[in-house]
Design a protein around this motif. Structure first.
Motif, PDB file in Angstrom:
ATOM      1  N   GLY A  32       0.634  -1.420   0.208  1.00  0.00           N
ATOM      2  CA  GLY A  32       0.273   0.222  -0.431  1.00  0.00           C
ATOM      3  C   GLY A  32       0.464   1.474  -0.168  1.00  0.00           C
ATOM      4  O   GLY A  32      -0.175   2.158  -0.170  1.00  0.00           O
ATOM      5  N   SER A  33       2.237   1.038  -0.130  1.00  0.00           N
ATOM      6  CA  SER A  33       3.402   2.784   0.246  1.00  0.00           C
ATOM      7  C   SER A  33       4.450   2.365  -0.794  1.00  0.00           C
ATOM      8  O   SER A  33       4.950   1.348  -1.028  1.00  0.00           O
ATOM      9  CB  SER A  33       3.708   2.773   1.868  1.00  0.00           C
ATOM     10  OG  SER A  33       4.222   1.297   2.172  1.00  0.00           O
ATOM     11  N   ARG A  39       0.954  12.733  -0.231  1.00  0.00           N
ATOM     12  CA  ARG A  39       0.799  11.682   0.174  1.00  0.00           C
ATOM     13  C   ARG A  39       1.798  10.382   1.016  1.00  0.00           C
ATOM     14  O   ARG A  39       1.968   9.865   1.331  1.00  0.00           O
ATOM     15  CB  ARG A  39       0.360  10.596  -0.612  1.00  0.00           C
ATOM     16  CG  ARG A  39      -1.305  10.784  -0.963  1.00  0.00           C
ATOM     17  CD  ARG A  39      -1.750  10.017  -2.206  1.00  0.00           C
ATOM     18  NE  ARG A  39      -1.212   9.717  -3.958  1.00  0.00           N
ATOM     19  CZ  ARG A  39      -0.315   8.961  -3.745  1.00  0.00           C
ATOM     20  NH1 ARG A  39       0.078   7.980  -3.246  1.00  0.00           N
ATOM     21  NH2 ARG A  39       0.076   9.088  -5.107  1.00  0.00           N
ATOM     22  N   THR A  40       3.007  11.815   1.310  1.00  0.00           N
ATOM     23  CA  THR A  40       3.898  11.814   2.078  1.00  0.00           C
ATOM     24  C   THR A  40       4.067  11.132   3.267  1.00  0.00           C
ATOM     25  O   THR A  40       4.004  11.861   3.924  1.00  0.00           O
ATOM     26  CB  THR A  40       5.574  12.502   1.419  1.00  0.00           C
ATOM     27  OG1 THR A  40       5.358  12.743  -0.444  1.00  0.00           O
ATOM     28  CG2 THR A  40       6.642  11.850   2.273  1.00  0.00           C
ATOM     29  N   ASP A  41       4.265   9.668   3.705  1.00  0.00           N
ATOM     30  CA  ASP A  41       3.984   9.613   4.915  1.00  0.00           C
ATOM     31  C   ASP A  41       4.706  10.014   5.739  1.00  0.00           C
ATOM     32  O   ASP A  41       4.833  10.421   6.888  1.00  0.00           O
ATOM     33  CB  ASP A  41       3.564   7.885   4.949  1.00  0.00           C
ATOM     34  CG  ASP A  41       3.383   7.368   6.432  1.00  0.00           C
ATOM     35  OD1 ASP A  41       2.676   8.446   7.034  1.00  0.00           O
ATOM     36  OD2 ASP A  41       4.202   6.635   7.081  1.00  0.00           O
ATOM     37  N   VAL A  43      17.888   8.972  10.242  1.00  0.00           N
ATOM     38  CA  VAL A  43      17.462   9.615  11.033  1.00  0.00           C
ATOM     39  C   VAL A  43      15.957   9.546   9.875  1.00  0.00           C
ATOM     40  O   VAL A  43      16.097   9.557   8.733  1.00  0.00           O
ATOM     41  CB  VAL A  43      17.432  11.061  10.947  1.00  0.00           C
ATOM     42  CG1 VAL A  43      18.348  11.006  12.142  1.00  0.00           C
ATOM     43  CG2 VAL A  43      18.283  11.880   9.908  1.00  0.00           C
ATOM     44  N   GLU A  44      14.534  10.410  10.770  1.00  0.00           N
ATOM     45  CA  GLU A  44      13.217  10.291  10.007  1.00  0.00           C
ATOM     46  C   GLU A  44      12.373  11.490   9.982  1.00  0.00           C
ATOM     47  O   GLU A  44      13.044  12.452  11.260  1.00  0.00           O
ATOM     48  CB  GLU A  44      12.672   9.067  10.349  1.00  0.00           C
ATOM     49  CG  GLU A  44      12.439   7.597  10.140  1.00  0.00           C
ATOM     50  CD  GLU A  44      11.633   6.607  10.933  1.00  0.00           C
ATOM     51  OE1 GLU A  44      11.385   7.286  10.949  1.00  0.00           O
ATOM     52  OE2 GLU A  44      12.170   5.485  10.382  1.00  0.00           O
ATOM     53  N   GLY A  45      11.941  12.161   9.200  1.00  0.00           N
ATOM     54  CA  GLY A  45      11.406  13.403   8.807  1.00  0.00           C
ATOM     55  C   GLY A  45      10.212  13.598   9.521  1.00  0.00           C
ATOM     56  O   GLY A  45       9.687  12.115   8.042  1.00  0.00           O
ATOM     57  N   ARG A  46      10.225  14.743   8.163  1.00  0.00           N
ATOM     58  CA  ARG A  46       8.654  14.754   7.864  1.00  0.00           C
ATOM     59  C   ARG A  46       8.430  15.919   6.921  1.00  0.00           C
ATOM     60  O   ARG A  46       9.453  16.885   6.667  1.00  0.00           O
ATOM     61  CB  ARG A  46       7.345  15.362   8.391  1.00  0.00           C
ATOM     62  CG  ARG A  46       7.766  16.621   9.161  1.00  0.00           C
ATOM     63  CD  ARG A  46       6.974  16.740  10.458  1.00  0.00           C
ATOM     64  NE  ARG A  46       6.793  18.228  10.952  1.00  0.00           N
ATOM     65  CZ  ARG A  46       5.770  18.816  10.639  1.00  0.00           C
ATOM     66  NH1 ARG A  46       5.359  19.188  10.482  1.00  0.00           N
ATOM     67  NH2 ARG A  46       6.724  20.168  11.569  1.00  0.00           N
ATOM     68  N   LEU A  47       7.629  15.788   5.682  1.00  0.00           N
ATOM     69  CA  LEU A  47       7.804  16.605   4.783  1.00  0.00           C
ATOM     70  C   LEU A  47       6.993  18.007   4.811  1.00  0.00           C
ATOM     71  O   LEU A  47       5.500  17.865   5.911  1.00  0.00           O
ATOM     72  CB  LEU A  47       7.157  16.258   3.321  1.00  0.00           C
ATOM     73  CG  LEU A  47       7.480  16.838   2.102  1.00  0.00           C
ATOM     74  CD1 LEU A  47       9.104  16.611   1.708  1.00  0.00           C
ATOM     75  CD2 LEU A  47       6.730  16.403   0.710  1.00  0.00           C
ATOM     76  N   ILE A  48       7.145  19.115   4.780  1.00  0.00           N
ATOM     77  CA  ILE A  48       6.249  20.523   5.241  1.00  0.00           C
ATOM     78  C   ILE A  48       6.205  21.210   4.364  1.00  0.00           C
ATOM     79  O   ILE A  48       5.786  21.975   4.109  1.00  0.00           O
ATOM     80  CB  ILE A  48       7.311  21.150   6.626  1.00  0.00           C
ATOM     81  CG1 ILE A  48       8.560  21.699   6.233  1.00  0.00           C
ATOM     82  CG2 ILE A  48       7.517  20.023   7.747  1.00  0.00           C
ATOM     83  CD1 ILE A  48       9.121  22.582   6.885  1.00  0.00           C
ATOM     84  N   ARG A  62       8.318   8.177   1.548  1.00  0.00           N
ATOM     85  CA  ARG A  62       7.540   6.637   1.734  1.00  0.00           C
ATOM     86  C   ARG A  62       5.995   7.418   1.272  1.00  0.00           C
ATOM     87  O   ARG A  62       5.448   8.500   1.717  1.00  0.00           O
ATOM     88  CB  ARG A  62       7.959   6.066   2.944  1.00  0.00           C
ATOM     89  CG  ARG A  62       9.533   5.653   3.343  1.00  0.00           C
ATOM     90  CD  ARG A  62       8.981   4.833   3.304  1.00  0.00           C
ATOM     91  NE  ARG A  62      10.714   3.963   3.209  1.00  0.00           N
ATOM     92  CZ  ARG A  62      11.605   3.800   4.671  1.00  0.00           C
ATOM     93  NH1 ARG A  62      10.793   3.547   5.728  1.00  0.00           N
ATOM     94  NH2 ARG A  62      12.299   3.469   4.390  1.00  0.00           N
ATOM     95  N   ILE A  63       5.602   6.982   0.806  1.00  0.00           N
ATOM     96  CA  ILE A  63       4.686   7.750   0.110  1.00  0.00           C
ATOM     97  C   ILE A  63       3.303   6.582  -0.042  1.00  0.00           C
ATOM     98  O   ILE A  63       3.857   5.519  -0.531  1.00  0.00           O
ATOM     99  CB  ILE A  63       4.500   7.997  -1.469  1.00  0.00           C
ATOM    100  CG1 ILE A  63       6.022   9.058  -2.134  1.00  0.00           C
ATOM    101  CG2 ILE A  63       3.326   8.602  -1.832  1.00  0.00           C
ATOM    102  CD1 ILE A  63       5.898   9.524  -2.984  1.00  0.00           C
TER     103      ILE A  63
END
Length: 374
Positions: free
Chosen positions: A54-55, A241-243, A252-257, A294-295
């Motif tokens: 699903g991703s 839809r980027t998770d 490291v992990e982050g988020r799309l802003i 990761r979409i």
């Protein structure tokens, strides 16, 4: 009887819908007949398609940068000579730590003007106190008292102005108060860090004569930190839809802003911004990194094929499916792509085989059958 008619009508409508879908698919697909010996001579190889999860992932390059609101340029508050620089690049500082010392003749002039204003204010206050007493004894008129009050208020305003100018020159409130009491001027000025952070760069050296507002050092707060990602414009559709965003080499992990709205005319890419909290990870401004987006899935069926299986022709993405008489070119929707695999949506099945080698031969056949190319 009526029920039987409705049942027959439903069957007819279903058959008609299936026929129309088959005709539409046939209109989109392009048949490429090839004999077995021609396939082998062209070096065409195939691999099976796989049903994707699903991703999916998109691998893109990026550059580490400091958020603009976390950057601070420390400038010389007054013109003078840089006597000492007390910090080095990559050094951590706290708010209020000394950064540099200056010798400034402008500072001496500002202190002299402040002391003159303090003396004038004291004289005006004394005159006001005397005139108030004289007015109570009815020796002077009220008009004279009003004039004296205005003069005292103006003197206090001038003193406040001179004090603020000294503060802009880098003197602390404690130093200004000490100057008022002791009336001892000094040419040395200490420049202090306005916030906690890391020294990114020094813009002056010891012995330089600098003007007021000339940059001395740049301070940055590095948590959180941003990465500017370069996204091919053709892959920008699913970015919302980027998770999460992962920097695999740094762990490291982050988020799309933020997703850019303009494209670079030279590279035909857009800039997306991801935010990370680095912690103890060695993320450095200016560092080139590789990021994995990761979409999440779109809700439809996703198929995973080798990246070499997808070709671009006439503003569409295509794959070549093995057929009984050769191949069939099928238009697909490219959802995401990595150097090894691509995720697509289209009329595929688990048993389908897609071409992965010999693509030039198949693409030439597809171009030859394209009516718009003639």
């Amino acid at each position: 009887m009526n029920i039987q008619k409705f049942q027959h009508l439903a069957v007819i409508v279903g058959l008609a819908g299936a026929l129309l879908a088959s005709v539409a698919r046939a209109a989109e697909d392009v048949s490429i007949p090839l004999r077995e010996q021609d396939i082998q001579a062209a070096g065409i190889e195939t691999k099976p398609v796989e049903k994707s999860s699903g991703s999916d992932e998109l691998v893109v390059p990026g550059t580490v940068t400091v958020p603009p609101q976390q950057l601070r340029m420390v400038a010389a508050p007054a013109a003078g000579l840089v006597e000492t620089l007390l910090v080095s690049p990559d050094e951590e500082v706290k708010a209020g730590d000394p950064i540099a010392t200056l010798k400034s003749s402008e500072l001496i002039e500002a202190q002299r003007a402040f002391l003159q204003a303090a003396a004038d204010a004291a004289l005006a206050n004394e005159k006001l106190r005397r005139d108030e007493q004289l007015y109570k004894e009815r020796i002077i008129a009220e008009r004279r008292l009003l004039v004296t009050r205005a003069e005292a208020a103006q003197a206090r305003s001038l003193l406040d102005e001179r004090g603020q100018l000294l503060a802009l020159d880098g003197m602390s409130e404690q130093a200004i108060e000490s100057l008022r009491k002791e009336r001892k001027m000094g040419a040395a000025l200490t420049v202090r860090a306005p916030m906690a952070g890391v020294i990114l760069a020094r813009h002056a050296t010891v012995g330089d004569r600098v003007m007021a507002s000339a940059p001395l050092v740049t301070i940055a707060r590095l948590d959180p930190i941003w990465v500017n990602l370069q996204i091919p414009i053709g892959r920008a559709a699913g970015l919302d839809r980027t998770d999460k965003v992962v920097l695999p080499t740094l762990g490291v992990e982050g988020r799309l802003i933020r997703i850019g709205r303009t494209a670079d005319p030279a590279t035909q890419s857009i800039t997306a911004v991801a935010e990370f909290s680095p912690g103890k990870s060695p993320i450095r401004p200016g560092q080139a990194v590789q990021a994995i987006l990761r979409i999440k899935g779109t809700g439809g069926t996703l198929w995973r094929v080798p990246a070499d299986a997808v070709v671009h022709h006439r503003d569409k993405d295509w794959v070549f499916l093995r057929a009984a008489d050769g191949f069939r070119a099928v238009p697909v929707n490219l959802v995401s792509e990595t150097p090894q695999y691509a995720s697509i949506q289209g009329p595929l099945a688990v048993a389908d085989q897609v071409a992965t080698r010999g693509m030039l031969t198949l693409l030439a056949e597809l171009a030859a059958k394209d009516p718009s190319a003639k």
